[in-house]
Design a protein around this motif. Structure first.
Motif, mmCIF file in Angstrom:
data_model
loop_
_atom_site.group_PDB
_atom_site.id
_atom_site.type_symbol
_atom_site.label_atom_id
_atom_site.label_comp_id
_atom_site.label_asym_id
_atom_site.label_seq_id
_atom_site.Cartn_x
_atom_site.Cartn_y
_atom_site.Cartn_z
ATOM 1 N N LEU A 108 -29.140 57.129 95.918
ATOM 2 C CA LEU A 108 -28.032 56.173 95.817
ATOM 3 C C LEU A 108 -27.655 55.615 97.194
ATOM 4 O O LEU A 108 -27.353 54.423 97.329
ATOM 5 C CB LEU A 108 -26.815 56.847 95.169
ATOM 6 C CG LEU A 108 -26.922 57.097 93.663
ATOM 7 C CD1 LEU A 108 -25.814 58.037 93.197
ATOM 8 C CD2 LEU A 108 -26.872 55.795 92.879
ATOM 9 N N VAL A 143 -31.765 54.475 89.229
ATOM 10 C CA VAL A 143 -30.740 53.809 90.040
ATOM 11 C C VAL A 143 -30.859 52.292 89.877
ATOM 12 O O VAL A 143 -29.857 51.584 89.696
ATOM 13 C CB VAL A 143 -30.869 54.216 91.531
ATOM 14 C CG1 VAL A 143 -29.991 53.322 92.407
ATOM 15 C CG2 VAL A 143 -30.484 55.681 91.712
ATOM 16 N N GLY A 146 -29.339 50.996 86.783
ATOM 17 C CA GLY A 146 -27.889 51.096 86.674
ATOM 18 C C GLY A 146 -27.379 52.304 85.916
ATOM 19 O O GLY A 146 -26.242 52.306 85.435
ATOM 20 N N TYR A 147 -28.175 53.352 85.818
ATOM 21 C CA TYR A 147 -27.732 54.551 85.108
ATOM 22 C C TYR A 147 -26.575 55.220 85.854
ATOM 23 O O TYR A 147 -26.514 55.194 87.088
ATOM 24 C CB TYR A 147 -28.874 55.556 84.958
ATOM 25 C CG TYR A 147 -29.989 55.113 84.039
ATOM 26 C CD1 TYR A 147 -29.796 54.141 83.067
ATOM 27 C CD2 TYR A 147 -31.264 55.690 84.131
ATOM 28 C CE1 TYR A 147 -30.805 53.748 82.225
ATOM 29 C CE2 TYR A 147 -32.290 55.314 83.287
ATOM 30 C CZ TYR A 147 -32.060 54.341 82.335
ATOM 31 O OH TYR A 147 -33.077 53.952 81.494
ATOM 32 N N ASN A 148 -25.674 55.850 85.096
ATOM 33 C CA ASN A 148 -24.570 56.570 85.721
ATOM 34 C C ASN A 148 -25.019 57.953 86.189
ATOM 35 O O ASN A 148 -26.175 58.344 85.972
ATOM 36 C CB ASN A 148 -23.368 56.673 84.760
ATOM 37 C CG ASN A 148 -23.703 57.439 83.476
ATOM 38 O OD1 ASN A 148 -24.459 58.414 83.499
ATOM 39 N ND2 ASN A 148 -23.128 57.004 82.369
ATOM 40 N N ALA A 149 -24.115 58.697 86.827
ATOM 41 C CA ALA A 149 -24.472 59.977 87.441
ATOM 42 C C ALA A 149 -25.020 60.976 86.417
ATOM 43 O O ALA A 149 -26.003 61.680 86.686
ATOM 44 C CB ALA A 149 -23.266 60.564 88.159
ATOM 45 N N GLN A 151 -26.490 60.342 83.518
ATOM 46 C CA GLN A 151 -27.814 59.895 83.066
ATOM 47 C C GLN A 151 -28.885 60.167 84.121
ATOM 48 O O GLN A 151 -29.991 60.612 83.797
ATOM 49 C CB GLN A 151 -27.775 58.411 82.736
ATOM 50 C CG GLN A 151 -26.960 58.057 81.505
ATOM 51 C CD GLN A 151 -26.788 56.556 81.333
ATOM 52 O OE1 GLN A 151 -26.467 55.841 82.300
ATOM 53 N NE2 GLN A 151 -26.995 56.075 80.125
#
Length: 353
Positions: A108, A143, A146-149, A151
């Motif tokens: 990230l 990343v 756009g996956y969240n933490a 995922q």
């Protein structure tokens, strides 16, 4: 740093990247001056390519998505988990989760950096480097998507452990039936991970589905299209690509990165989801930093930097040598950096050893 065939390495050359054992210990430290004995030993270990320092590239610092410390820790934690699985013991998930958390955090922070897979493989560490590479590639793709933490954690754990099923049984035992679908390593990996209550069931589906192809020709269930989880679609590409560039895989030949990318592109909508292939190609360095190549001008250079969004147009350092000069004498050479993103009439014509 440049990435060269071990047969072209000479005594006195300096190692640019450390080499690890399968336990995550350092076999040879970066900065060591190589001797004839060391070079021969590396050949016996199956090493085909090495990263070595070059005086013409001393000020060039390779940008890394994931730090050496995190990569080393991930190999060590993976090794401990695999050792437990091989001996039939329950493995501690916490080490894997810690390593995955570090990989995600660093990815990230470095989301603008193209991933270079420069780890040196040996017969001892090849399986661990493969799993680490697949995990890093999948995380970079996640990343980008756009996956969240949460995922990203599910994806990265499944990617790091995607081949764990290969080690869950003794394949020489009479009870192991090679053609049995329930003994396919994908099922065995799923069965191992689904029992881990500290781990999401989604992560367990990555080992189960990473050999499923979107056209239905994959294994073990012949799933198609949307029946395959997106995380498994990602890992399917990363797994195939890394096998293509590894000299220790079951693939017929070892390919340079750009040819492996071409193979992946050719399998879009057959084996691989087209959208995922596009994201993969945006994430990987098609010509890794340190690679020597030939240009359409006839000049030979080394890649020193990448252009995010234009993976096939890196920055190349061309060294025009005085024929009488020693290869380590910087003062007797003319150095010129060429950014291919700004030179539309110059093309890469070959990758050199």
């Amino acid at each position: 740093m440049k990435y060269v065939n071990v047969d072209l390495v000479e005594p006195g050359d300096v190692l640019a990247r450390s080499i690890y054992t399968s336990e995550g210990l350092t076999l040879l430290h970066a900065g060591v001056q190589l001797t004839v004995g060391m070079i021969n030993k590396l050949r016996r270990f199956g090493v085909t390519m090495l990263s070595i320092k070059d005086p013409f590239l001393d000020e060039v610092k390779e940008q890394e998505v994931v730090t050496e410390t995190t990569r080393k820790d991930a190999i060590r934690n993976l090794s401990q988990a695999i050792s437990c699985v091989q001996s039939g013991k329950n493995f501690d998930v916490r080490g894997i989760q810690k390593s995955v958390g570090s990989i995600i955090d660093e990815t990230l922070r470095n989301r603008r950096v193209l991933l270079n897979l420069g780890e040196i493989r040996t017969t001892d560490n090849a399986m661990y480097i493969h799993s680490l590479n697949v995990c890093m590639m999948a995380t970079v793709m996640g990343v980008g998507l756009g996956y969240n933490a949460a995922q990203l954690k599910e994806l990265a754990i499944g990617a790091l452990l995607h081949d764990i099923g290969k080690l869950s049984v003794d394949k020489e035992a009479p009870a192991y039936k090679k053609n049995s679908k329930t003994n396919h390593h994908t099922w065995l990996g799923f069965d191992l991970l689904r029992k881990k209550h500290e781990m999401s069931i989604v992560s367990a589906h990555v080992p189960l589905q990473h050999h499923e192809w979107v056209d239905g020709s994959g294994e073990p269930r012949g799933l198609t299209g949307d029946e395959i989880h997106d995380f498994a679609k990602i890992v399917a590409i990363c797994n195939y690509y890394d096998n293509l560039i590894s000299p220790f895989s079951a693939e017929e030949e070892t390919l340079p990165a750009y040819e492996a990318c071409e193979k992946v592109m050719g399998l879009a909508e057959k084996r691989f989801d087209h959208k995922m292939v596009i994201h993969f190609l945006r994430s990987i360095a098609m010509y890794p930093t340190g690679t020597s190549l030939k240009l359409s001008t006839g000049e030979i250079g080394v890649i020193i930097d990448q252009n995010r969004g234009l993976p096939s147009r890196p920055v190349i350092r061309v060294i025009r040598r005085d024929q009488q000069a020693n290869r380590r004498m910087v003062d007797d050479h003319e150095i010129m950096d060429i950014d291919l993103s700004e030179k539309p009439t110059i093309f890469i014509t070959a990758v050199m050893d």
